[in-house]
Design a protein around this motif. Structure first.
Motif, PDB file in Angstrom:
ATOM      1  N   GLU A  44       0.917  -1.473  -0.046  1.00 36.27           N
ATOM      2  CA  GLU A  44      -0.291   0.170   0.057  1.00 36.27           C
ATOM      3  C   GLU A  44       0.775   1.275  -0.129  1.00 36.27           C
ATOM      4  O   GLU A  44       1.734   1.399   0.579  1.00 36.27           O
ATOM      5  N   ASN A  45       0.375   2.205  -0.772  1.00 32.53           N
ATOM      6  CA  ASN A  45       1.018   3.654  -0.654  1.00 32.53           C
ATOM      7  C   ASN A  45       0.535   4.640   0.027  1.00 32.53           C
ATOM      8  O   ASN A  45      -0.831   4.639  -0.307  1.00 32.53           O
ATOM      9  N   ASN A  46       1.269   5.431   0.454  1.00 37.58           N
ATOM     10  CA  ASN A  46       0.641   6.688   1.262  1.00 37.58           C
ATOM     11  C   ASN A  46      -0.183   6.325   2.595  1.00 37.58           C
ATOM     12  O   ASN A  46      -1.420   7.024   2.461  1.00 37.58           O
ATOM     13  N   THR A  47      -0.100   5.252   2.912  1.00 35.64           N
ATOM     14  CA  THR A  47      -0.921   4.872   4.176  1.00 35.64           C
ATOM     15  C   THR A  47       0.095   4.673   5.337  1.00 35.64           C
ATOM     16  O   THR A  47       1.133   4.297   5.251  1.00 35.64           O
ATOM     17  N   ASP A 112       3.337  -4.218  10.714  1.00 31.03           N
ATOM     18  CA  ASP A 112       4.233  -4.478   9.811  1.00 31.03           C
ATOM     19  C   ASP A 112       5.657  -4.788  10.364  1.00 31.03           C
ATOM     20  O   ASP A 112       6.468  -5.474   9.768  1.00 31.03           O
ATOM     21  N   ALA A 113       6.099  -4.032  11.665  1.00 24.57           N
ATOM     22  CA  ALA A 113       7.233  -3.994  11.991  1.00 24.57           C
ATOM     23  C   ALA A 113       7.295  -3.867  13.526  1.00 24.57           C
ATOM     24  O   ALA A 113       6.343  -3.035  13.821  1.00 24.57           O
ATOM     25  N   GLU A 114       8.337  -4.208  14.255  1.00 28.02           N
ATOM     26  CA  GLU A 114       8.542  -3.896  15.758  1.00 28.02           C
ATOM     27  C   GLU A 114       9.661  -3.244  15.706  1.00 28.02           C
ATOM     28  O   GLU A 114      11.004  -3.593  15.183  1.00 28.02           O
ATOM     29  N   LEU A 115       9.746  -2.350  16.580  1.00 29.67           N
ATOM     30  CA  LEU A 115      10.942  -1.511  17.108  1.00 29.67           C
ATOM     31  C   LEU A 115      11.076  -1.669  18.468  1.00 29.67           C
ATOM     32  O   LEU A 115      10.500  -1.282  19.268  1.00 29.67           O
ATOM     33  N   VAL A 116      12.166  -1.904  18.777  1.00 27.50           N
ATOM     34  CA  VAL A 116      12.611  -2.199  20.258  1.00 27.50           C
ATOM     35  C   VAL A 116      13.807  -1.081  20.493  1.00 27.50           C
ATOM     36  O   VAL A 116      14.751  -1.209  19.825  1.00 27.50           O
ATOM     37  N   ILE A 117      13.381  -0.350  21.364  1.00 30.50           N
ATOM     38  CA  ILE A 117      14.125   0.832  22.196  1.00 30.50           C
ATOM     39  C   ILE A 117      15.180   0.378  23.297  1.00 30.50           C
ATOM     40  O   ILE A 117      14.211  -0.195  24.464  1.00 30.50           O
ATOM     41  N   PRO A 118      16.310   0.197  23.200  1.00 30.72           N
ATOM     42  CA  PRO A 118      17.053  -0.243  24.371  1.00 30.72           C
ATOM     43  C   PRO A 118      16.923   0.454  25.588  1.00 30.72           C
ATOM     44  O   PRO A 118      16.947   1.425  25.493  1.00 30.72           O
ATOM     45  N   TYR A 162       7.913 -10.433   3.875  1.00 28.96           N
ATOM     46  CA  TYR A 162       6.693  -9.477   3.875  1.00 28.96           C
ATOM     47  C   TYR A 162       6.905  -8.252   3.564  1.00 28.96           C
ATOM     48  O   TYR A 162       7.856  -7.357   3.811  1.00 28.96           O
ATOM     49  N   LEU A 163       6.457  -7.823   2.326  1.00 34.47           N
ATOM     50  CA  LEU A 163       6.529  -6.512   1.628  1.00 34.47           C
ATOM     51  C   LEU A 163       6.279  -5.556   2.482  1.00 34.47           C
ATOM     52  O   LEU A 163       7.045  -4.327   2.502  1.00 34.47           O
ATOM     53  N   GLY A 164       5.070  -5.582   3.236  1.00 35.71           N
ATOM     54  CA  GLY A 164       4.775  -4.543   4.254  1.00 35.71           C
ATOM     55  C   GLY A 164       6.085  -4.340   5.267  1.00 35.71           C
ATOM     56  O   GLY A 164       6.389  -3.282   5.588  1.00 35.71           O
ATOM     57  N   PHE A 165       6.665  -5.400   5.671  1.00 35.58           N
ATOM     58  CA  PHE A 165       7.732  -5.272   6.510  1.00 35.58           C
ATOM     59  C   PHE A 165       8.837  -4.249   5.908  1.00 35.58           C
ATOM     60  O   PHE A 165       9.673  -3.465   6.449  1.00 35.58           O
ATOM     61  N   GLY A 166       9.235  -4.790   4.609  1.00 35.95           N
ATOM     62  CA  GLY A 166      10.307  -4.281   4.025  1.00 35.95           C
ATOM     63  C   GLY A 166      10.075  -2.596   3.926  1.00 35.95           C
ATOM     64  O   GLY A 166      11.063  -1.826   3.790  1.00 35.95           O
ATOM     65  N   VAL A 167       8.787  -2.303   3.424  1.00 33.80           N
ATOM     66  CA  VAL A 167       8.591  -0.639   3.291  1.00 33.80           C
ATOM     67  C   VAL A 167       8.728  -0.027   4.790  1.00 33.80           C
ATOM     68  O   VAL A 167       9.349   0.931   4.853  1.00 33.80           O
ATOM     69  N   THR A 171      11.462   2.621   6.025  1.00 33.61           N
ATOM     70  CA  THR A 171      10.864   4.035   6.287  1.00 33.61           C
ATOM     71  C   THR A 171      11.461   4.521   7.841  1.00 33.61           C
ATOM     72  O   THR A 171      11.787   5.510   7.924  1.00 33.61           O
ATOM     73  N   LEU A 172      11.538   3.419   8.573  1.00 35.16           N
ATOM     74  CA  LEU A 172      12.236   3.465  10.031  1.00 35.16           C
ATOM     75  C   LEU A 172      13.535   3.840  10.045  1.00 35.16           C
ATOM     76  O   LEU A 172      13.924   4.601  10.838  1.00 35.16           O
ATOM     77  N   VAL A 173      14.181   3.095   9.326  1.00 36.25           N
ATOM     78  CA  VAL A 173      15.699   3.446   9.265  1.00 36.25           C
ATOM     79  C   VAL A 173      16.049   4.977   8.574  1.00 36.25           C
ATOM     80  O   VAL A 173      16.769   5.716   9.348  1.00 36.25           O
ATOM     81  N   GLY A 174      15.274   5.443   7.777  1.00 39.74           N
ATOM     82  CA  GLY A 174      15.270   6.856   7.357  1.00 39.74           C
ATOM     83  C   GLY A 174      14.763   7.729   8.519  1.00 39.74           C
ATOM     84  O   GLY A 174      15.476   8.869   8.721  1.00 39.74           O
TER      85      GLY A 174
END
Length: 417
Positions: A44-47, A112-118, A162-167, A171-174
């Motif tokens: 999906e784009n722009n969501t 789509d993804a999990e972010l763990v803040i140490p 999973y494409l959703g994770f890749g996108v 985006t998270l890294v950026g």
């Protein structure tokens, strides 16, 4: 015992009705084949990207001696970030949760993804700020800056196929790079030294999966739900043909009649799981389980079958004939399949009751059946992972069965006990 006689009778009728048996066991295969050939990667784009944030940050003392938690600050930044080209759309839908729950959300693709803040994230940010200020004012040598440098690593986890994770991961890294850049440029306008790193990890049991892998268990749940339509028509037909009247004359109890009919149809639900699993594997399902997984999946399917047959009792309580029962069953079953997420994940809709928050779909036993089947067959999970969903599904199925027996007894068996 009388319910055994009813079970034997229903078994014989089931075998004799080859057309009905063909429909129950093989018709869902066509749905499985359609979804198998039709579905590939989807994006999906722009969501907003759905992410789970696990904040383990312990906080730190800033230059003024006050406590500060930059993990909370980062979470707030994620929640407030909008798309650059569309300020009305959030870049992320953020769910703050625990690591174990985040993994469950990843496996069901709720996020789509999990972010763990140490735990040392605030220390690393404060170290970045302190050393940036000292370097810009010439108070500290580069050797001392290196000695005082505290780094942290933010972990991004998910299904790497999973494409959703890749996108979402890209985006998270950026975003995290911009976050660090923003801290430094707000102080000196200089380029930052790398204090905050990122690491990408694949969640166990999610490698090289396709959309079809995710959808196959949903097709199984849909097939089991279809039992409600068939059984409702059969129960109504028995009323029309006078079979039920003859059983009433023999003083057959409602429990014997309905529990006896429950046994063969529940076994059909278990058989559907096995048959559709074989077809799905032939079509390319990347099955991660074992023989134990099949046995566990059969048990899960039987529990879902009990729920579907209980739903059939409720439908048959209000239908006047078998055709009406079939139509009413279809009208109920198809929307239920969509609501449980059999075809695609639904947006999270939470309600709060007595201080507890849960999704409105959780009141349906098939929702928990789908989660359990997906975990067992697609991710190779064992009883320790799916036990809670199986138990909840069983409890809800039992409640449905009690309601079904009560309504069918009142409307079809009169004052029978």
């Amino acid at each position: 015992m009388k319910f055994i006689s009813i079970a034997v009778k229903d078994f014989k009728e089931l075998v004799r009705d080859r057309r009905g048996l063909f429909f129950i066991l093989l018709f869902p295969i066509f749905f499985m084949m359609i979804f198998g050939f039709a579905f590939g990667g989807m994006g999906e784009n722009n969501t907003p990207h759905n992410i789970a944030v696990v904040n383990l940050d312990q906080g730190t003392l800033n230059s003024t001696g006050s406590n500060v938690n930059y993990g909370n600050n980062l979470t707030a930044e994620l929640q407030d970030q909008n798309y650059p080209q569309n300020n009305d759309v959030k870049l992320f839908n953020v769910t703050t949760t625990t690591d174990s729950n985040a993994k469950d959300l990843l496996r069901t693709r709720t996020v789509d993804a999990e972010l763990v803040i140490p735990a040392n994230f605030s220390d690393s940010v404060q170290s970045l700020i302190n050393n940036t200020i000292q370097s810009s004012t010439g108070q500290t040598s580069s050797a001392n800056v290196s000695a005082n440098k505290i780094t942290s690593t933010l972990t991004i986890s998910g299904d790497t196929s999973y494409l959703g994770f890749g996108v979402a991961q890209g985006t998270l890294v950026g975003f995290l790079s911009q976050y660090q850049q923003g801290i430094v440029t707000a102080i000196t306008g200089a380029q930052p030294v790398q204090y905050i790193n990122t690491s990408v990890q694949s969640v166990a049991g999610t490698t090289s999966f396709t959309e079809f892998d995710f959808l196959a268990p949903g097709m199984m749940v849909f097939a089991i739900l279809l039992l409600a339509t068939t059984v409702a028509a059969i129960l109504t037909r028995e009323v029309e043909s006078g079979t039920l009247l003859r059983l009433k004359i023999s003083k057959m109890r409602s429990f014997d009649l309905l529990f006896g009919g429950l046994i063969p149809w529940s076994l059909v639900a278990g058989a559907q799981v096995v048959i559709l699993l074989i077809v799905a594997i032939i079509l390319g399902l990347k099955w991660q389980g074992s023989v134990y997984s099949i046995l566990l999946a059969i048990v899960i399917g039987i529990i879902a079958g009990i729920a579907s047959i209980s739903l059939a009792m409720i439908i048959a309580s209000f239908a006047k004939n078998d055709r009406q029962a079939a139509n009413l069953g279809t009208l109920i079953v198809v929307p239920t399949a969509f609501i449980t997420g059999s075809f695609f994940p639904l947006p999270a809709e939470y309600v709060t009751l007595l201080g507890h928050t849960f999704q409105i779909y959780d009141i349906l036993p098939w929702t928990h059946t789908l989660t359990a089947l997906r975990s067992v067959l697609v991710y190779g999970s064992g009883w320790n992972v799916v036990s809670s969903d199986v138990i909840i599904s069983a409890i809800l199925a039992l409640i449905l069965f009690v309601i079904g027996v009560f309504l069918f007894s009142k409307t079809r068996l009169g004052a029978e006990n």
